[in-house]
Design a protein around this motif. Sequence first.
Motif, PDB file in Angstrom:
ATOM      1  N   LEU A  36       0.794  -1.125  -0.132  1.00  0.00           N
ATOM      2  CA  LEU A  36      -0.192  -0.068  -0.190  1.00  0.00           C
ATOM      3  C   LEU A  36       0.863   1.357   0.107  1.00  0.00           C
ATOM      4  CD1 LEU A  36      -3.186   0.402   0.016  1.00  0.00           C
ATOM      5  CD2 LEU A  36      -2.817   0.788   2.593  1.00  0.00           C
ATOM      6  N   LEU A  37       1.974   1.453   0.917  1.00  0.00           N
ATOM      7  CA  LEU A  37       2.694   2.515   0.917  1.00  0.00           C
ATOM      8  C   LEU A  37       3.650   2.684  -0.315  1.00  0.00           C
ATOM      9  CD1 LEU A  37       3.996   1.998   4.617  1.00  0.00           C
ATOM     10  CD2 LEU A  37       2.465   3.646   3.577  1.00  0.00           C
ATOM     11  N   TYR A  38       3.986   1.450  -1.015  1.00  0.00           N
ATOM     12  CA  TYR A  38       4.714   1.697  -2.286  1.00  0.00           C
ATOM     13  C   TYR A  38       3.874   2.257  -3.361  1.00  0.00           C
ATOM     14  CZ  TYR A  38       8.830  -0.610  -0.722  1.00  0.00           C
ATOM     15  OH  TYR A  38      10.275  -0.885   0.179  1.00  0.00           O
ATOM     16  N   ALA A  39       2.497   1.826  -3.259  1.00  0.00           N
ATOM     17  CA  ALA A  39       1.635   1.958  -4.413  1.00  0.00           C
ATOM     18  C   ALA A  39       1.382   3.685  -4.067  1.00  0.00           C
ATOM     19  CB  ALA A  39       0.248   1.464  -4.333  1.00  0.00           C
ATOM     20  N   GLU A  40       1.321   4.175  -2.827  1.00  0.00           N
ATOM     21  CA  GLU A  40       1.030   5.364  -2.571  1.00  0.00           C
ATOM     22  C   GLU A  40       2.086   6.549  -3.010  1.00  0.00           C
ATOM     23  OE1 GLU A  40      -0.863   9.003  -1.678  1.00  0.00           O
ATOM     24  OE2 GLU A  40      -1.520   6.982  -2.114  1.00  0.00           O
ATOM     25  N   ILE A  41       3.512   5.948  -2.799  1.00  0.00           N
ATOM     26  CA  ILE A  41       4.655   6.898  -3.168  1.00  0.00           C
ATOM     27  C   ILE A  41       4.569   6.973  -4.621  1.00  0.00           C
ATOM     28  CG2 ILE A  41       7.119   6.619  -3.449  1.00  0.00           C
ATOM     29  CD1 ILE A  41       7.320   5.473  -0.508  1.00  0.00           C
ATOM     30  N   GLU A  42       4.116   5.987  -5.361  1.00  0.00           N
ATOM     31  CA  GLU A  42       4.000   6.057  -7.153  1.00  0.00           C
ATOM     32  C   GLU A  42       2.881   7.077  -7.364  1.00  0.00           C
ATOM     33  OE1 GLU A  42       5.854   4.960  -9.345  1.00  0.00           O
ATOM     34  OE2 GLU A  42       7.191   4.526  -7.680  1.00  0.00           O
ATOM     35  N   ASN A  43       1.733   6.937  -6.639  1.00  0.00           N
ATOM     36  CA  ASN A  43       0.793   7.905  -6.589  1.00  0.00           C
ATOM     37  C   ASN A  43       1.185   9.517  -6.586  1.00  0.00           C
ATOM     38  OD1 ASN A  43      -1.977   8.969  -7.047  1.00  0.00           O
ATOM     39  ND2 ASN A  43      -2.002   9.420  -4.937  1.00  0.00           N
ATOM     40  N   VAL A  44       2.103   9.756  -5.550  1.00  0.00           N
ATOM     41  CA  VAL A  44       2.597  10.863  -5.142  1.00  0.00           C
ATOM     42  C   VAL A  44       3.639  11.283  -6.399  1.00  0.00           C
ATOM     43  CG1 VAL A  44       3.785  12.137  -3.515  1.00  0.00           C
ATOM     44  CG2 VAL A  44       2.149  10.672  -2.745  1.00  0.00           C
ATOM     45  N   TRP A  70       6.367  20.412  -2.810  1.00  0.00           N
ATOM     46  CA  TRP A  70       7.122  20.352  -1.722  1.00  0.00           C
ATOM     47  C   TRP A  70       6.486  19.718  -0.631  1.00  0.00           C
ATOM     48  CZ3 TRP A  70       6.913  21.010   3.572  1.00  0.00           C
ATOM     49  CH2 TRP A  70       7.796  21.196   4.282  1.00  0.00           C
ATOM     50  N   HIS A  71       5.327  19.776  -0.587  1.00  0.00           N
ATOM     51  CA  HIS A  71       4.433  18.898   0.634  1.00  0.00           C
ATOM     52  C   HIS A  71       4.492  17.422   0.125  1.00  0.00           C
ATOM     53  CE1 HIS A  71       3.008  22.870   2.215  1.00  0.00           C
ATOM     54  NE2 HIS A  71       3.027  22.289   3.351  1.00  0.00           N
ATOM     55  N   LEU A  72       4.252  17.120  -1.167  1.00  0.00           N
ATOM     56  CA  LEU A  72       4.267  15.706  -1.610  1.00  0.00           C
ATOM     57  C   LEU A  72       5.693  15.320  -1.677  1.00  0.00           C
ATOM     58  CD1 LEU A  72       2.013  16.539  -4.828  1.00  0.00           C
ATOM     59  CD2 LEU A  72       1.308  15.400  -2.774  1.00  0.00           C
ATOM     60  N   LYS A  73       6.710  15.989  -1.738  1.00  0.00           N
ATOM     61  CA  LYS A  73       8.066  15.414  -1.296  1.00  0.00           C
ATOM     62  C   LYS A  73       8.229  15.086  -0.061  1.00  0.00           C
ATOM     63  CE  LYS A  73      10.018  17.573  -5.328  1.00  0.00           C
ATOM     64  NZ  LYS A  73      10.674  18.363  -6.077  1.00  0.00           N
ATOM     65  N   TRP A  74       7.677  15.904   1.017  1.00  0.00           N
ATOM     66  CA  TRP A  74       7.575  15.840   2.336  1.00  0.00           C
ATOM     67  C   TRP A  74       6.977  14.240   2.615  1.00  0.00           C
ATOM     68  CZ3 TRP A  74       3.455  15.244   5.803  1.00  0.00           C
ATOM     69  CH2 TRP A  74       3.786  15.345   7.130  1.00  0.00           C
ATOM     70  N   LYS A  75       5.702  14.441   1.989  1.00  0.00           N
ATOM     71  CA  LYS A  75       4.965  12.944   2.150  1.00  0.00           C
ATOM     72  C   LYS A  75       5.693  11.767   2.101  1.00  0.00           C
ATOM     73  CE  LYS A  75       0.603  10.845   0.901  1.00  0.00           C
ATOM     74  NZ  LYS A  75      -0.581  10.943   0.144  1.00  0.00           N
ATOM     75  N   ILE A  76       6.425  11.764   0.549  1.00  0.00           N
ATOM     76  CA  ILE A  76       7.121  10.803   0.353  1.00  0.00           C
ATOM     77  C   ILE A  76       8.237  10.478   1.519  1.00  0.00           C
ATOM     78  CG2 ILE A  76       8.814   9.749  -1.146  1.00  0.00           C
ATOM     79  CD1 ILE A  76       7.324  11.702  -3.547  1.00  0.00           C
ATOM     80  N   HIS A  77       8.889  11.253   1.867  1.00  0.00           N
ATOM     81  CA  HIS A  77       9.907  11.130   3.075  1.00  0.00           C
ATOM     82  C   HIS A  77       9.479  10.487   4.368  1.00  0.00           C
ATOM     83  CE1 HIS A  77      13.169  12.046   5.545  1.00  0.00           C
ATOM     84  NE2 HIS A  77      12.391  12.541   6.269  1.00  0.00           N
ATOM     85  N   GLN A  78       8.109  10.918   4.578  1.00  0.00           N
ATOM     86  CA  GLN A  78       7.421  10.442   5.699  1.00  0.00           C
ATOM     87  C   GLN A  78       7.092   8.967   5.350  1.00  0.00           C
ATOM     88  OE1 GLN A  78       7.157  12.252   8.689  1.00  0.00           O
ATOM     89  NE2 GLN A  78       8.394  13.649   7.432  1.00  0.00           N
TER      90      GLN A  78
END
Length: 105
Positions: A36-44, A70-78
């Motif tokens: 699920l997390l890998y799929a969300e990273i791809e979505n972002v 910027w916020h999307l890259k922050w989300k990927i980091h999290q």
Amino acid sequence: VSTGIRAKQWYVLKCRLRVETDLDVVEELLDEMEKLLYAEIENVKQTIPLVEQDSRLGWEPSMLYMADAWHLKWKIHQVNYVLNTEIPNCRSSLELQKKCSKRNY
């Protein structure tokens, strides 16, 4: 929409993880959570170019929600922190529990 669906799926998986006693099922839940997390990273990653073209796509004024690059890259980091730290910690704990259960403590 995809993020909203995944957020609900994540919540359901976390709830199941909290109450599950079968260690093999816990391992399967962690696998599902990782996918699920890998799929969300791809979505972002796919979303970043879109919000760079049109900043209105990531703005929701009533809640001051922003999803700019910027916020999307922050989300990927999290999300990567969860993938690289929290889930491995859960897996380590799971392995310890499995070892202890084999010893019949």
